[in-house]
Scaffold this motif. Structure first.
Motif, PDB file in Angstrom:
ATOM      1  N   SER A  63      -5.142 -18.167   2.826  1.00 50.04           N
ATOM      2  CA  SER A  63      -4.305 -18.106   4.010  1.00 50.04           C
ATOM      3  C   SER A  63      -4.990 -18.780   5.201  1.00 50.04           C
ATOM      4  CB  SER A  63      -3.973 -16.640   4.294  1.00 50.04           C
ATOM      5  OG  SER A  63      -4.190 -16.344   5.625  1.00 50.04           O
ATOM      6  N   LEU A 102       0.019 -16.742   9.880  1.00 51.03           N
ATOM      7  CA  LEU A 102       0.922 -15.596   9.839  1.00 51.03           C
ATOM      8  C   LEU A 102       0.315 -14.420  10.618  1.00 51.03           C
ATOM      9  CD1 LEU A 102       3.602 -14.723   8.747  1.00 51.03           C
ATOM     10  CD2 LEU A 102       2.506 -14.046   6.621  1.00 51.03           C
ATOM     11  N   SER A 103      -0.980 -14.212  10.448  1.00 47.41           N
ATOM     12  CA  SER A 103      -1.652 -13.140  11.189  1.00 47.41           C
ATOM     13  C   SER A 103      -1.532 -13.382  12.684  1.00 47.41           C
ATOM     14  CB  SER A 103      -3.139 -13.092  10.831  1.00 47.41           C
ATOM     15  OG  SER A 103      -3.287 -12.900   9.462  1.00 47.41           O
ATOM     16  N   TYR A 143       5.266 -22.451  10.210  1.00 44.48           N
ATOM     17  CA  TYR A 143       6.270 -21.380  10.223  1.00 44.48           C
ATOM     18  C   TYR A 143       7.297 -21.536  11.343  1.00 44.48           C
ATOM     19  CZ  TYR A 143       3.109 -18.954   7.032  1.00 44.48           C
ATOM     20  OH  TYR A 143       2.317 -18.615   5.963  1.00 44.48           O
ATOM     21  N   VAL A 163       8.833 -14.874   4.746  1.00 47.26           N
ATOM     22  CA  VAL A 163       7.435 -14.524   4.444  1.00 47.26           C
ATOM     23  C   VAL A 163       7.016 -13.278   5.226  1.00 47.26           C
ATOM     24  CG1 VAL A 163       6.668 -16.825   3.758  1.00 47.26           C
ATOM     25  CG2 VAL A 163       6.579 -16.178   6.154  1.00 47.26           C
ATOM     26  N   ALA A 164       7.737 -12.981   6.264  1.00 43.61           N
ATOM     27  CA  ALA A 164       7.466 -11.749   7.022  1.00 43.61           C
ATOM     28  C   ALA A 164       8.712 -11.375   7.799  1.00 43.61           C
ATOM     29  CB  ALA A 164       6.310 -11.943   7.997  1.00 43.61           C
ATOM     30  N   TYR A 170       6.521  -3.646  10.107  1.00 44.05           N
ATOM     31  CA  TYR A 170       6.720  -4.979   9.531  1.00 44.05           C
ATOM     32  C   TYR A 170       6.305  -5.038   8.070  1.00 44.05           C
ATOM     33  CZ  TYR A 170       1.755  -6.436   9.815  1.00 44.05           C
ATOM     34  OH  TYR A 170       0.404  -6.563   9.642  1.00 44.05           O
ATOM     35  N   THR A 171       6.754  -6.121   7.437  1.00 43.23           N
ATOM     36  CA  THR A 171       6.373  -6.381   6.051  1.00 43.23           C
ATOM     37  C   THR A 171       6.025  -7.854   5.893  1.00 43.23           C
ATOM     38  OG1 THR A 171       7.039  -6.250   3.729  1.00 43.23           O
ATOM     39  CG2 THR A 171       8.778  -6.814   5.283  1.00 43.23           C
ATOM     40  N   THR A 172       5.076  -8.112   5.016  1.00 46.90           N
ATOM     41  CA  THR A 172       4.826  -9.503   4.609  1.00 46.90           C
ATOM     42  C   THR A 172       5.099  -9.615   3.106  1.00 46.90           C
ATOM     43  OG1 THR A 172       2.475  -8.971   4.336  1.00 46.90           O
ATOM     44  CG2 THR A 172       3.110 -10.027   6.401  1.00 46.90           C
TER      45      THR A 172
END
Ligand code: AHM
Ligand code: MG
Length: 346
Positions: free
Chosen positions: A33, A37-38, A123, A172-173, A187-189
């Motif tokens: 990664s 995203l983080s 993204y 993706v999230a 949240y979810t990834t």
């Protein structure tokens, strides 16, 4: 089982874990990664705190009330909507972490360019910056909803509508912020759902709801029953089923009119949320890209189900940014039952 009890079940090492620490740990778990995203989740965390501060002051300062503009759906914008929209967009632009942003409050998507006029981020983000705006004037709870996709077009080129018009299965999230009696970021990834509660005294989110799941059975139905006469026959029949006297029924009716809050309660206590088509709103009210897809991703990750009454929300191929869709979401079995009524009610 309540979450208070659950909190006591959280392993000692998980207790007092902050969202920042959680993000770093999960980042390490993805070997290849890039950390983008983080960084997006980190930006949402920051913007959520800023909006939370304003939401909490809404009753004190002259910020509530209509600005006078209308958004693309012809609805009146409230000042807080405009403010939240600006905060989320500016935070994401300043940090140069996405290449495009689409918001429920904006007619068109935004192409984000980096400070050197290029953008190598992969993204795009879609969001409803402040959902449930009819609750602003009455001190009701509000939410922010977001959805993240990997772009389809090549990195370095300007984003196009193709990057935003992707089916929900490509997310993706996704997550939401709930500005309620306390403020939470959930949240979810794609590896389960985790909820973090803000400690307002120090401005830090703590992991309070690890690995959230719908309970096995649900007993709440949430729908704007004032629209009953306008609903399709399948929905009318399902509502009657919810109200019928049986072993585990009638169910309880709960409707705040704020999707995030209604969903959040149903995920914790067990229930179904419905916003069907009606003769007044032939395509439903909620937006596929800003509201339904992200909630559907979270619901599925929490063991629930989300459909338009007939098929999976996340498999719908969007054709326009502000597209609306009927929405049935919640405990797996309850949504399945509602679908049975829909199929019979045609
Ligand atoms: P909004 O995006 O204009 O705030 O509308 C979305 C909201 C949802 O949060 C809520 O579930 C629904 O609209 C309520 O609609 P209604 O008042 O028609 O029941
Ligand atoms: Mg909304």
């Amino acid at each position: 089982m309540t979450y208070k009890q659950n909190y006591n079940d959280i392993a000692m090492e998980e207790r007092n874990k902050t969202l920042g620490e959680f993000i770093i740990e999960n980042q390490k778990a993805f070997q290849y990664s890039s950390g983008e995203l983080s960084r997006i989740i980190n930006s949402i965390r920051l913007a959520a705190k800023v909006v939370n501060y304003k939401v909490n002051k809404a009753g004190l300062v002259d910020i509530i009330g209509a600005v006078g503009e209308q958004n693309i759906q012809g609805e009146e914008q409230q000042k807080l909507d405009v403010y939240a929209n600006e905060v989320f967009i500016q935070t994401l632009i300043n940090r140069e972490i996405v290449c495009g942003i689409a918001s429920e409050e904006n007619d068109e998507f935004i192409t984000v360019k980096g400070s050197d006029n290029s953008n190598n981020n992969k993204y795009v983000i879609l969001m409803d910056p402040l959902d449930g705006s009819s609750n602003i004037d009455v001190n009701g709870s509000l939410g922010t909803i977001f959805s993240v996709f990997r772009r389809i077009t090549p990195i370095g080129t300007p984003v196009t509508s193709e990057d935003f018009l992707q089916p929900g299965i490509n997310q993706v999230a996704a997550g939401y912020v709930i500005y309620g009696t306390s403020t939470m970021l959930v949240y979810t990834t794609g590896h389960g759902v985790n909820g973090f509660t803000l400690n307002p005294a120090i401005g830090t989110f703590y992991l309070s709801h690890p690995n959230m799941k719908f309970p096995e059975s649900g007993h709440i139905y949430s729908v704007n029953e004032g629209n009953y006469v306008h609903f399709p026959q399948g929905v009318k029949n399902y509502i009657k089923y919810c109200q019928r006297e049986e072993e585990d029924r009638p169910y309880t009716s709960r409707y705040i009119g704020s999707l995030v809050s209604d969903f959040h309660r149903n995920m914790i206590k067990g229930g179904i949320y419905l916003y069907p088509t009606s003769s007044k709103a032939p395509k439903g009210k909620l937006r596929l890209l800003y509201e339904c897809n992200p909630m559907a991703f979270i619901a599925e990750q929490a063991g629930g189900k989300a459909t338009d009454g007939f098929g999976r929300i996340m498999e719908i191929q969007p054709t326009e940014l502000h597209e609306r869709v009927p929405f049935f979401c919640g405990n797996y079995d309850m949504v399945e039952k509602a679908e049975e009524f829909m199929a019979e009610g045609l």
